[in-house]
Design a protein around this motif. Structure first.
Motif, short mmCIF file in Angstrom:
data_model
loop_
_atom_site.label_atom_id
_atom_site.label_comp_id
_atom_site.label_asym_id
_atom_site.label_seq_id
_atom_site.Cartn_x
_atom_site.Cartn_y
_atom_site.Cartn_z
N THR A 82 -22.26 11.21 -35.32
CA THR A 82 -20.92 12.07 -35.40
C THR A 82 -20.06 11.99 -33.62
N ALA A 83 -18.66 12.12 -33.42
CA ALA A 83 -18.89 12.13 -32.13
C ALA A 83 -17.83 12.87 -31.70
N THR A 84 -17.46 13.53 -30.64
CA THR A 84 -15.32 14.01 -30.73
C THR A 84 -15.39 13.60 -28.76
N LEU A 85 -14.42 13.01 -28.54
CA LEU A 85 -14.04 12.99 -27.11
C LEU A 85 -12.73 13.45 -27.09
N GLY A 86 -12.47 15.03 -25.86
CA GLY A 86 -11.02 14.65 -26.08
C GLY A 86 -10.21 15.98 -24.98
N LYS A 87 -9.94 16.47 -24.72
CA LYS A 87 -9.10 17.16 -23.25
C LYS A 87 -8.58 18.51 -23.94
N ALA A 88 -9.16 19.38 -23.02
CA ALA A 88 -8.81 20.80 -23.09
C ALA A 88 -8.88 21.16 -21.99
N ALA A 89 -7.88 22.91 -22.20
CA ALA A 89 -7.00 22.84 -20.80
C ALA A 89 -7.02 24.69 -21.86
N ASN A 90 -7.48 25.89 -20.80
CA ASN A 90 -7.44 27.53 -20.76
C ASN A 90 -6.09 27.58 -19.64
N SER A 91 -5.52 28.28 -19.63
CA SER A 91 -4.94 29.10 -19.31
C SER A 91 -5.17 30.75 -18.76
N THR A 133 -4.00 30.45 -22.30
CA THR A 133 -3.43 29.98 -23.36
C THR A 133 -4.17 28.84 -23.31
N THR A 134 -4.70 28.73 -24.77
CA THR A 134 -6.17 27.33 -24.72
C THR A 134 -4.88 26.16 -25.58
N SER A 135 -4.95 25.45 -25.09
CA SER A 135 -4.87 23.96 -25.73
C SER A 135 -5.52 22.82 -25.48
N SER A 136 -6.17 22.21 -26.63
CA SER A 136 -6.68 20.93 -27.00
C SER A 136 -6.38 19.59 -27.83
N LEU A 137 -6.39 18.97 -27.72
CA LEU A 137 -6.73 17.31 -28.04
C LEU A 137 -7.83 16.40 -28.14
N SER A 151 -4.83 21.71 -31.02
CA SER A 151 -3.99 22.63 -31.03
C SER A 151 -4.10 23.24 -29.90
N THR A 152 -3.16 24.74 -30.20
CA THR A 152 -2.75 25.08 -28.87
C THR A 152 -2.49 26.75 -29.26
#
Length: 470
Positions: free
Chosen positions: A308-317, A120-124, A104-105
């Protein structure tokens, strides 16, 4: 409790409950008698796997091969099998973890006391979910669908066996009608000659009018039988056309002689039916499927464990600066049904009733199979006996017919006995033809009752042909 301690507890719980303590006992296998009431004769012959080849009829062999490639009922059954296989893959997938890629972005602006603020927010991320099979519920569901595949495959094989028998029966019905028509045409010509002879002698004053009337009656009797045989011939050929996936009226068969039946066939032991009869194998696979379905229904009432498990990267500008990092979550959830309006218990009771019904159906299928073999053996013996009786009757009537003709020629009797013996001879010859066809029909029923293994190769061939690109 620390996370490591929780993991150890879950592992121990999984190992302890790997075998469902509430699992029902497998259904008992039906017992078979040791021998048939009627046994094969010492001189009996063993049927080849493709039983119709024993008749040594090239035209029939070709029709059987065509049947397996073009019959539409077989195609429908095959595609039903494919549907069950696809459903089984769906069920099997529930035993494996599910993984989803999420991304998402977005950009937003908000107002605060300090003014406008933009971000600005993005995640994968990758999320996974897995149901721990504590009570073998998923395994039982999977095994139930696998048993259903095997049961449906046996259903296709049973259709192969049934259709091959239907085709052979219709084929010999066609040949029987041809034989009857040939016999009637021959007798028709003979009756016309006799009618002319008797008419000439009547006109010469040597016979009474009753002799002419009787000769005319014999001829009319023969001619009246022809339409019925021609109708049955046409209907049987139409049946064969439809069996071969063609429009009625497109199949015309060459006339051939009804083959003789020489030796009786070896029937083996009743236990052989368990591996040779596809309908019995289907019933046994269906029984196995319901065993696992019942076990899964019982396990549905027991606690469930999901991970259940979640792993990812997120960036907030943000206006104040950028924030980047790794995001993750790990959730272990335990659920126990408390109240469902007795739905799960009703499902268990329904599955128990279905299992009991299938057990009775399996036993009935075994009894029916045994009866078919026993009845066929009895019928074969009686048709063989009747064939011998008809041969003796034919010889006796032929001698009587010749004696009656001689008596008529020498003026020792009128033509009544002679003409009656002519029509009696026709009836005996016709009965011999019908008895031969019925005997062949019974041999086909016996071959079908004994089952076989040739359907395995035919199913494989059908699968290859229908999956090939057109």
């Amino acid at each position: 409790m620390k996370f490591s301690q929780l993991g150890i507890a879950i592992f121990i719980l999984t190992m302890v409950t790997a075998c469902n303590p509430f699992r029902p006992a497998p259904s008992p296998q039906p017992e078979m008698p040791k021998n048939y009431a009627l046994q094969s004769e010492p001189s009996s012959q063993v049927l080849p796997d493709k039983w119709w080849t024993t008749f040594q009829d090239i035209q029939l062999n070709q029709l059987e091969e065509q049947l397996f490639n073009t019959n539409l009922d077989l195609r429908q059954a095959f595609y039903r099998l494919e549907q069950v296989k696809a459903q089984a893959r769906q069920t099997h997938a529930s035993r494996l973890p599910t993984m989803t890629l999420n991304g998402s972005t977005g950009r937003s602006q908000s107002l605060s006391a300090t003014g406008e603020s933009r971000s600005t927010t993005s995640s994968l991320s990758i999320s996974a979910a897995y149901e721990i099979d504590l009570w073998n519920k998923l395994s039982d569901q999977d095994q139930a669908t696998q048993a259903q595949i095997l049961a449906n495959a046996e259903n296709v094989k049973a259709l192969f066996l049934s259709l091959s028998a239907q085709l052979a029966q219709q084929y010999f019905l066609v040949q029987e009608q041809h034989a009857h028509i040939r016999l009637l045409e021959t007798q028709k010509k003979r009756s016309k000659l006799l009618l002319n002879l008797i008419t000439e002698r009547y006109q010469a004053g040597l016979l009474t009018a009753s002799s002419v009337y009787q000769a005319e009656r014999n001829l009319a009797t023969i001619e009246a039988q022809l339409p019925a045989y021609e109708t049955t011939l046409k209907q049987a050929e139409n049946n064969i056309s439809v069996l071969l996936g063609s429009a009625p009226g497109t199949i015309k068969l060459r006339p051939s002689e009804l083959p003789p039946i020489s030796k009786p066939i070896t029937i083996g032991l009743p236990a052989d039916l368990l591996i040779r009869r596809p309908d019995i194998k289907q019933a046994l696979y269906q029984l196995n499927a319901l065993d696992h379905t019942l076990a899964a229904a019982i396990a549905e009432r027991l606690p469930g464990l999901n991970l259940t498990a979640t792993l990812g990267k997120a960036a907030n500008s943000l206006t104040s600066g950028d924030v980047n990092g790794t995001i993750w979550s790990l959730v272990l959830s335990l659920s126990q049904p408390l109240f469902d309006g007795d739905r799960r218990q009703a499902t268990v009771e329904q599955q128990k009733a279905l299992l009991a019904e299938q057990l009775a159906a399996t036993r009935q299928a075994l009894l029916t199979a045994l009866q078919e073999v026993e009845d066929s053996l009895t019928s074969e013996q009686n048709y063989a006996l009747r064939a011998e009786q008809l041969r003796r009757q034919n010889r006796a009537n032929d001698n009587y017919r010749k004696a009656s003709l001689n008596n008529y020629r020498f003026g020792l009797s009128d033509s009544t006995n002679w003409l009656n013996s002519e029509i009696d001879q026709l009836g005996i010859l016709s009965a011999q033809i019908s008895n031969q066809r019925l005997w062949l029909n019974q041999r086909i029923i016996l071959a079908k009752a004994l089952g076989g293994s040739w359907m395995d190769d035919q199913l494989s061939t059908l699968r290859t042909s229908l999956r090939e690109p057109k």
